[in-house]
Design an enzyme around this catalytic site. Structure first.
Site, PDB file in Angstrom:
ATOM      1  N   HIS A   1       0.826  -1.203   0.000  1.00 56.32           N
ATOM      2  CA  HIS A   1       0.000   0.000   0.000  1.00 56.32           C
ATOM      3  C   HIS A   1       0.860   1.252   0.000  1.00 56.32           C
ATOM      4  O   HIS A   1       1.949   1.263   0.558  1.00 56.32           O
ATOM      5  CB  HIS A   1      -0.983   0.021   1.171  1.00 56.32           C
ATOM      6  CG  HIS A   1      -0.376  -0.165   2.539  1.00 56.32           C
ATOM      7  ND1 HIS A   1       0.097  -1.391   2.989  1.00 56.32           N
ATOM      8  CD2 HIS A   1      -0.188   0.695   3.565  1.00 56.32           C
ATOM      9  CE1 HIS A   1       0.548  -1.256   4.224  1.00 56.32           C
ATOM     10  NE2 HIS A   1       0.393   0.007   4.597  1.00 56.32           N
TER      11      HIS A   1
ATOM     12  N   HIS B   1       0.781   5.158   1.138  1.00 59.60           N
ATOM     13  CA  HIS B   1       0.089   6.173   1.939  1.00 59.60           C
ATOM     14  C   HIS B   1       0.165   7.514   1.219  1.00 59.60           C
ATOM     15  O   HIS B   1       1.244   7.917   0.783  1.00 59.60           O
ATOM     16  CB  HIS B   1       0.791   6.373   3.289  1.00 59.60           C
ATOM     17  CG  HIS B   1       0.762   5.199   4.201  1.00 59.60           C
ATOM     18  ND1 HIS B   1      -0.204   5.033   5.156  1.00 59.60           N
ATOM     19  CD2 HIS B   1       1.590   4.134   4.321  1.00 59.60           C
ATOM     20  CE1 HIS B   1       0.038   3.914   5.837  1.00 59.60           C
ATOM     21  NE2 HIS B   1       1.117   3.344   5.343  1.00 59.60           N
TER      22      HIS B   1
END
Ligand SMILES: [Zn+2]
Length: 134
Positions: A98, A100
């Protein structure tokens, strides 16, 4: 072993999505460092970017500018930071790749490591607003 992000993708857990395409989704972090803190993830489960093909890594990063622009427009943030951690020692908490996107505000001296808890309603409203701006 379960993965929270795979559960969110499968609809088993709530996610405040505001972007979806064939291979990626973006949603609001439930424990934001600041308002609008979002995550961009590939649908396919990999723990680290080094487990992905270069092409897939390029594809996930390529959507970040468009999403970041919408987040800035929706929140009125002045700037943003990107974070991408690989492995526990790097403070990767969820073992699913992922990125951010963390909005930054001139008026606040937000501390990087301090997380807040947003209400579901706040997150839902903000997700709608960002979606409308992409
Ligand atoms: Zn996963």
């Amino acid at each position: 072993m379960g993965c929270i992000f795979c559960d969110i993708l499968d609809g088993k857990k709530d996610g405040y999505f505001f972007y979806e395409d064939e291979h990626h989704v973006a949603f609001l972090d439930k424990y934001p460092i600041d308002v609008g803190h979002s995550l961009v993830i590939p649908r396919k489960h990999h723990e680290r970017i080094t487990d992905m093909t270069s092409e897939d890594v390029g594809n996930v990063f390529s959507i970040v500018p468009r999403i970041a622009k919408a987040i800035l427009n929706a929140t009125g943030a002045d700037a943003f930071s990107l974070g991408q951690n690989n492995g526990r020692a790097a403070k990767q908490i969820i073992p699913h790749v992922h990125i951010h996107i963390i909005p930054r505000y001139n008026s606040k001296g937000t501390v990087w490591t301090k997380r807040q808890i947003s209400s579901g309603d706040e997150l839902l409203e903000l997700a709608k607003k960002i979606r409308s701006l992409i």
